[in-house]
Design a protein around this motif. Structure first.
Motif, short mmCIF file in Angstrom:
data_model
loop_
_atom_site.label_atom_id
_atom_site.label_comp_id
_atom_site.label_asym_id
_atom_site.label_seq_id
_atom_site.Cartn_x
_atom_site.Cartn_y
_atom_site.Cartn_z
N SER A 58 40.48 40.21 35.20
CA SER A 58 41.38 40.80 36.18
C SER A 58 41.81 39.72 37.17
O SER A 58 41.26 38.62 37.20
CB SER A 58 40.68 41.94 36.93
N LYS A 59 42.78 40.04 38.01
CA LYS A 59 43.29 39.03 38.95
C LYS A 59 42.27 38.72 40.04
O LYS A 59 42.40 37.73 40.74
CB LYS A 59 44.60 39.49 39.56
N TRP A 60 41.25 39.54 40.21
CA TRP A 60 40.26 39.32 41.27
C TRP A 60 39.03 38.57 40.78
O TRP A 60 38.17 38.22 41.58
CB TRP A 60 39.83 40.66 41.88
#
Length: 63
Positions: free
Chosen positions: A12-14
């Motif tokens: 994920s982007k996190w």
């Protein structure tokens, strides 16, 4: 997505931000409290200064 094996998942982007936070916590984990406060204060001052510089550049671009 047939090219991915069963052990591979998309990040994920996190995930990168979480990895950085965990790295910093482990890096600073063994330091005494007073040193953590000094490092945190220095980072806060740099962050505030960069925010001020960004605000001034934004203000001069509007004129």
């Amino acid at each position: 997505m047939d090219g991915f094996g069963p052990g591979q998942t998309l990040a994920s982007k996190w995930d990168a931000a979480y990895g950085v936070v965990v790295f910093v916590r482990v890096l600073l984990g063994s330091l005494p409290g007073w040193m953590k406060w000094i490092i945190g204060s220095l980072l806060a001052v740099v962050d505030l200064y960069e925010g001020y510089r960004w605000w001034r550049r934004r203000e001069t671009a509007v004129r």
